[in-house]
Design a protein around this motif. Structure first.
Motif, short mmCIF file in Angstrom:
data_model
loop_
_atom_site.label_atom_id
_atom_site.label_comp_id
_atom_site.label_asym_id
_atom_site.label_seq_id
_atom_site.Cartn_x
_atom_site.Cartn_y
_atom_site.Cartn_z
N ALA A 37 1.27 -0.88 -0.34
CA ALA A 37 0.04 0.21 0.10
C ALA A 37 1.21 1.51 -0.18
O ALA A 37 0.68 2.64 -0.47
CB ALA A 37 -0.79 -0.24 1.33
N ALA A 38 1.56 1.47 0.77
CA ALA A 38 3.06 2.79 0.93
C ALA A 38 3.53 3.08 -0.26
O ALA A 38 3.58 3.45 -1.22
CB ALA A 38 3.45 1.78 1.76
N ALA A 39 3.71 1.70 -1.14
CA ALA A 39 3.69 1.68 -2.63
C ALA A 39 3.63 2.67 -3.44
O ALA A 39 3.67 3.16 -4.06
CB ALA A 39 5.20 0.13 -2.62
N PHE A 40 2.55 2.03 -3.36
CA PHE A 40 1.18 1.83 -4.52
C PHE A 40 1.16 4.21 -4.54
O PHE A 40 0.73 4.45 -5.51
CB PHE A 40 -0.02 2.16 -3.86
N PHE A 41 1.06 4.30 -2.81
CA PHE A 41 0.95 5.91 -2.99
C PHE A 41 2.02 6.22 -3.27
O PHE A 41 1.83 7.57 -2.87
CB PHE A 41 0.66 6.31 -1.40
N LEU A 42 2.86 5.94 -2.70
CA LEU A 42 4.32 6.80 -2.97
C LEU A 42 4.82 6.80 -4.08
O LEU A 42 5.41 8.06 -5.03
CB LEU A 42 5.56 6.48 -1.95
N PHE A 43 5.09 6.25 -5.07
CA PHE A 43 5.12 5.11 -6.39
C PHE A 43 4.70 5.19 -7.39
O PHE A 43 4.28 4.34 -8.16
CB PHE A 43 6.45 4.40 -6.57
N PRO A 44 3.18 6.41 -7.88
CA PRO A 44 2.09 5.89 -8.97
C PRO A 44 2.75 6.01 -10.28
O PRO A 44 2.30 5.44 -10.79
CB PRO A 44 0.75 7.18 -8.38
N ASP A 45 3.92 6.54 -9.75
CA ASP A 45 4.58 6.34 -11.36
C ASP A 45 5.33 4.82 -12.12
O ASP A 45 5.62 4.97 -12.95
CB ASP A 45 5.31 7.53 -12.20
N ASP A 46 5.79 4.44 -11.14
CA ASP A 46 6.46 3.40 -10.93
C ASP A 46 5.80 2.22 -10.77
O ASP A 46 6.29 0.72 -10.60
CB ASP A 46 7.46 3.10 -9.85
N LEU A 47 4.21 2.07 -11.13
CA LEU A 47 3.62 0.52 -10.93
C LEU A 47 4.23 -0.40 -11.60
O LEU A 47 3.63 -1.57 -10.83
CB LEU A 47 2.32 0.87 -10.58
N GLY A 48 4.24 -0.12 -12.41
CA GLY A 48 4.90 -1.58 -13.46
C GLY A 48 5.72 -1.74 -13.07
O GLY A 48 6.27 -3.30 -12.88
N PHE A 49 7.05 -0.96 -12.61
CA PHE A 49 8.18 -1.22 -12.00
C PHE A 49 8.33 -2.11 -10.41
O PHE A 49 8.60 -3.39 -10.58
CB PHE A 49 9.10 -0.66 -11.75
N ILE A 50 7.30 -1.88 -10.00
CA ILE A 50 6.69 -2.53 -9.42
C ILE A 50 6.29 -3.57 -9.23
O ILE A 50 6.36 -4.85 -8.37
CB ILE A 50 6.43 -1.44 -7.56
N THR A 51 5.95 -3.55 -10.39
CA THR A 51 4.60 -4.62 -10.60
C THR A 51 5.10 -6.21 -10.12
O THR A 51 5.07 -7.12 -10.06
CB THR A 51 3.81 -4.62 -11.18
N GLN A 52 6.10 -5.88 -11.38
CA GLN A 52 7.29 -6.77 -11.75
C GLN A 52 8.51 -7.37 -10.66
O GLN A 52 8.66 -8.44 -10.54
CB GLN A 52 8.92 -6.27 -12.95
N ILE A 53 8.41 -6.43 -9.58
CA ILE A 53 9.55 -6.74 -7.64
C ILE A 53 8.54 -7.67 -7.55
O ILE A 53 8.81 -8.96 -7.35
CB ILE A 53 9.73 -5.36 -7.58
N LEU A 54 7.45 -7.49 -7.50
CA LEU A 54 6.50 -8.80 -6.78
C LEU A 54 6.24 -9.66 -8.06
O LEU A 54 6.35 -10.23 -6.74
CB LEU A 54 4.97 -8.10 -7.17
N VAL A 55 6.70 -9.38 -8.69
CA VAL A 55 6.64 -11.30 -9.65
C VAL A 55 8.39 -12.07 -9.06
O VAL A 55 7.64 -13.63 -9.31
CB VAL A 55 5.93 -10.46 -11.39
N MET A 56 8.86 -11.33 -9.46
CA MET A 56 9.88 -11.63 -8.57
C MET A 56 10.50 -12.09 -7.79
O MET A 56 10.64 -13.05 -6.86
CB MET A 56 11.49 -10.61 -9.65
N CYS A 57 9.34 -11.20 -6.68
CA CYS A 57 9.20 -11.69 -5.38
C CYS A 57 8.51 -13.40 -5.21
O CYS A 57 9.35 -13.61 -4.18
CB CYS A 57 8.73 -10.61 -4.36
N LEU A 58 7.98 -13.47 -6.25
CA LEU A 58 6.66 -15.01 -5.91
C LEU A 58 7.88 -15.58 -6.28
O LEU A 58 8.21 -17.22 -6.08
CB LEU A 58 5.46 -14.56 -6.97
N PHE A 59 8.85 -15.55 -7.36
CA PHE A 59 9.74 -16.49 -7.87
C PHE A 59 10.89 -16.85 -6.90
O PHE A 59 11.35 -18.09 -7.05
CB PHE A 59 10.24 -15.39 -9.48
N ALA A 60 10.91 -15.70 -6.60
CA ALA A 60 12.13 -16.26 -5.49
C ALA A 60 11.72 -17.26 -5.13
O ALA A 60 12.19 -17.65 -3.83
CB ALA A 60 13.10 -14.31 -4.95
N LEU A 61 10.39 -16.78 -3.93
CA LEU A 61 9.85 -17.19 -2.99
C LEU A 61 9.71 -18.90 -3.39
O LEU A 61 10.11 -19.43 -2.16
CB LEU A 61 8.39 -16.96 -3.29
#
Lengths: 337, 287
Positions: A37-61
């Protein structure tokens, strides 16, 4: 006596039982949701990048489960991610563009490739196993490359539609829906993986990692157990791949490549290979550093990650989580006596 | 018949290069049980230096080769002493990862020093041109490569089987504890063997520069090839690496001639098949 937080003996289980009530509180999942949620509000223009981070987090998991818990050394994990990505992409193209069904397709794709690979290679150990995973991943990538009519070859798979989630939330250009979608999938998956790790199944995996001969002597079918863990890990990696396919709209050969496998391993080692939060921490740190370093000069990125890798492995073998643990110890003192 | 002869010729040349590049890694894995992914970078150092020193310092080809080999040894020694040595007892995955980190450093440096485009090897006049063997024209250079490979193999065999250094190396491989008890300085052996392996890799890189040109992505392209040779041959065996290099080199060349699209698949399928049936490699020992 537990090695950095793992449940290994009856004493640890008792101590963790006291913490069990705490763990039922879903603290990690809440932390993930709040950070998201914090990322969503702090970096509204970078959501594509942060989404990729989330995808990679799942992969690393997924790798944390397969490698960190069960000790299956794999430098070919991307083949499972790519299998999920291509499955989801092809599913969206030819069967249904519903994203949730696509996730299931990804999970099935990843699980099937994992099961098939595992059947053949899981009898090997150590360096041989790693080489086998490398060779197998290369083979799969080559086959995908040659299967142009299906996979699009070097041009990649694209042009498939992704329908609104639950028929209510269409994907938007700003990536907001995609971001929340990925975050929810990550949180749910994290919960499920955490439950697996804390279960007797997870305990057996850890035991196999530490003493596979002894486990065999105790009557455990090590091969089947490792196959099960590998398949579950494959399903999780497949979901990550499906997420990637759905949020970026394209699937390329890189999703099967050695580079991706190595990157996931670096992220996991960086964060801490034995602990699930390590997968998240390592991925976030790695992706952010990569982003920063490549805006300055892409060449420097290689120096940074090279030194990072050598440094972490040599000085902090348990990853950044080691620092977190040291800080916790310093602040609160040991709770294990 | 002509085709078969062509395949054999090119295949053997490629195999000799593969052998030189991978024997050092096989030795390191057999001796110190370390998987050094950065081994392929030594080949790159040798190749790059030999390709650029003539231009930079005005040296002849032969002098550049010697200097390149010496430089490679000088780079390899501290790497073994200060980094690899810490990893002798660590799990193979850790070893692979830390050496992958080394690869990143080498690749970044190569990019910085030599640029991103391929660098060609300036060959001396006696190595350029072609030789008419009757059934086809062969690049002279390729014949030199085959000869070099044969000489290196013979010298290595002699060194390992007949010299006192080779004796100590074999002792350290078979039983480090007893070797030390008998007075063999295993740490010194490791350092020397590592450097020797690096120099051989450099030689392989120089020799193979015709088919495997120098570029910053060199390690990324050929690391897996070298790993395949070592895995298939079995760790620590000279003969094993030689046979594996021949096998894989010929498989790859045959595929390139007959089924060009499938050459990578044929290569990795062979590696995969051997490892599944015999995880310790064709001539390796069970650990």
């Amino acid at each position: 006596m537990s090695i950095d937080g793992e449940i290994l003996t009856a004493g640890d289980a008792r101590a963790s039982g006291d913490r069990r009530r705490r763990s039922d509180l879903l603290l990690p999942e809440i932390a993930l949701a709040l950070s998201g949620a914090a990322a969503f509000f702090l970096f509204p223009d970078d959501l594509g990048f942060i989404t990729q981070i989330l995808v990679m987090c799942l992969f690393a998991l997924s790798l944390a489960l397969v490698l960190g818990q069960a000790g299956i050394s794999s430098l070919g994990h991307a083949s499972l991610f790519g299998a999920g990505a291509y499955s989801a992409g092809l599913f969206a193209m030819y069967v249904s563009s519903d994203p949730l069904l696509g996730l299931a397709a990804g999970a099935v794709g990843g699980a099937m490739v994992a099961a098939a690979s595992g059947l053949i290679i899981l009898r090997a150990y150590g360096a041989t196993l790693v080489m086998l995973t490398i060779a197998l991943a290369q083979l799969i990538a080559e086959v995908a490359n040659k299967a142009r009519p299906i996979t699009g070859g070097a041009d990649g798979l694209s042009g498939y539609e992704v329908a609104p989630i639950l028929r209510l939330f269409p994907f938007d250009f700003y990536g907001r829906v995609g971001f929340v979608y990925a975050l929810v999938v990550l949180i749910i998956s994290y919960f499920l993986v955490r439950k697996i790790v804390a279960s007797p199944f997870g305990l057996t995996s850890r035991a196999i990692r530490l003493e596979h001969r002894r486990m065999r002597a105790l009557g455990c079918n090590v091969y089947l157990h490792l196959l099960a863990v590998f398949t579950i890990g494959g399903a999780v990696a497949g979901v990550a791949g499906a997420l990637s396919a759905q949020t970026t709209g394209v699937v390329g050969l890189y999703s099967l490549g050695f580079g991706l496998s190595a990157a996931a391993l670096v992220m996991l080692i960086l964060g801490g290979v034995r602990r699930l939060p390590g997968a998240i921490l390592g991925t976030v740190v790695y992706m952010i550093i990569q982003r920063v370093a490549s805006t300055y000069d892409p060449a420097y990125w290689l120096y940074v990650v090279g030194f990072l890798l050598i440094g972490v492995l040599t000085i902090l073998p348990n990853g950044l989580m080691q620092l977190v643990d040291m800080a916790r110890l310093w602040i609160w003192g040991s709770s294990r006596g | 018949m002509k085709l078969a002869a062509s395949i054999v010729l090119d295949g053997v040349a490629y195999s000799m290069v593969l052998f030189m590049m991978s024997i050092g890694l096989a030795m390191t894995m057999g001796l110190m049980r370390v998987v050094n992914m950065a081994h392929v970078c030594f080949a790159m150092i040798g190749g790059y230096l030999t390709a650029t020193l003539p231009r930079l310092l005005g040296l002849g080809f032969e002098a550049s080769v010697v200097l390149a080999l010496a430089a490679t040894a000088l780079v390899a020694l501290p790497i073994e002493r200060f980094l690899i040595r810490r990893y002798y007892r660590r799990p193979p995955l850790d070893q692979m990862l830390v050496t992958i980190g080394l690869i990143f450093l080498f690749v970044a440096t190569a990019d910085l020093l030599f640029g991103a485009t391929t660098v060609t090897m300036p060959l001396p006049s006696y190595m350029s041109g072609t030789v008419d063997l009757g059934f086809r024209l062969v690049p002279t250079h390729r014949l030199y490569v085959i000869a070099l490979g044969a000489i290196v193999s013979l010298l290595l065999w002699f060194a390992v089987e007949r010299s006192s250094f080779g004796l100590r190396v074999r002792a350290a491989v078979d039983n480090p504890g007893i070797a030390e008890a008998v007075g063999i300085d295993t740490m010194l052996i490791y350092g020397l063997a590592f450097s020797l392996g690096a120099v051989l890799a450099a030689l392989g890189g120089i020799a193979g520069a015709e088919i495997m040109p120098m570029e910053p992505t060199y390690p990324e392209r050929y690391l897996l090839v070298i790993l395949a040779v070592v895995a298939v041959g079995g760790h620590g065996t000279l003969f094993g690496s030689f046979v594996a290099a021949l096998l894989l080199g010929l498989v790859d060349t045959t595929a390139k001639y007959l089924l060009p699209d499938m050459s990578s698949i044929a290569f990795y399928l062979t590696m995969f098949a051997v490892l599944v049936v015999r995880p310790q490699g064709l001539f390796g020992h069970e650990h």
